[in-house]
Design an enzyme around this catalytic site. Sequence first.
Site, short mmCIF file in Angstrom:
data_model
loop_
_atom_site.label_atom_id
_atom_site.label_comp_id
_atom_site.label_asym_id
_atom_site.label_seq_id
_atom_site.Cartn_x
_atom_site.Cartn_y
_atom_site.Cartn_z
CG ASP A 75 31.17 22.88 5.41
OD1 ASP A 75 30.49 22.82 6.44
OD2 ASP A 75 31.71 21.87 4.90
CB ILE A 76 27.09 26.71 6.55
CG1 ILE A 76 26.08 27.33 7.52
CG2 ILE A 76 26.49 25.55 5.75
CD1 ILE A 76 24.91 28.02 6.84
#
Length: 277
Positions: free
Chosen positions: A110-111
């Site tokens: 994820d980011i």
Amino acid sequence: MDTSEKLQKILARSGVGSRREIEAMISAGRIRVNDHVAHLGERVTAEADIRVDGHRVKVQSEESIPCRVIVYHKPEGEVVTRKDPEGRPTVYDRLPYLKGARWIAIGRLDINTSGLLMFTTDGELANRLMHPKYEVEREYAVRVFGEVTDAHIQKLRKGVKLEDGFAQFKKIKRQGGEGMNQWFHVTLTEGRNREVRRLWDSQGLTVSRLIRIRYGKQTLPKGLVQGGWVDLDMTDTNYFRELVQLPKLESAPVLSKDDKERQLKRARRANKGRKRS
């Protein structure tokens, strides 16, 4: 003799995306085969007219695509998607150019997660390495905010029920830290969305930093700066192919220690250039 294959397999091999991404495209009606909208599980031959969003796909045979695997050091703030509608930087922006093939991410981060992320030109290899059936280990360094008790650790080892099913850490090892910020190394064998964070959340604890440090036996290479990539050599690529029951490569570019060091230096130079700009 039936020479047909599942549509997802042919398109993954041809670099359209991972099987999961292709299944989503099929479900959304974005893929046509000959004169009809494709359906999940459809079998086609290499001679079929296959189009994605109206664009014809050049179908690749297994023999025509060299299997290449690279390790990328993902920074926080990048998304694992080819194009982001919000304009955020993507991991694909920094990958080496390919002619006649396409990079496919082996799993996602994820980011807000950094660390080891692998890419390959081989859609079938990517699909198998992500499949829970093969139980490929992923190891993360996790900084947890809160008081982590032995009871918490036992529950996470034993397993807890999340909204998408039962989940657990295969291994948890304390790595030190101070006060309410403790570091752990955790290992699991599947890659569900935000699974590491959700497991800790289930115990009322918050992950404040998350770094993937290993995939299978491949660790994050020492000296590989964030935003840099290096190729795996034939021996390491064949390790992953054997792990998921794919035939070994008989020939592939061989990387010497000097080759690897040159790739690391190139990544460091590129990273300095980005910081100055």
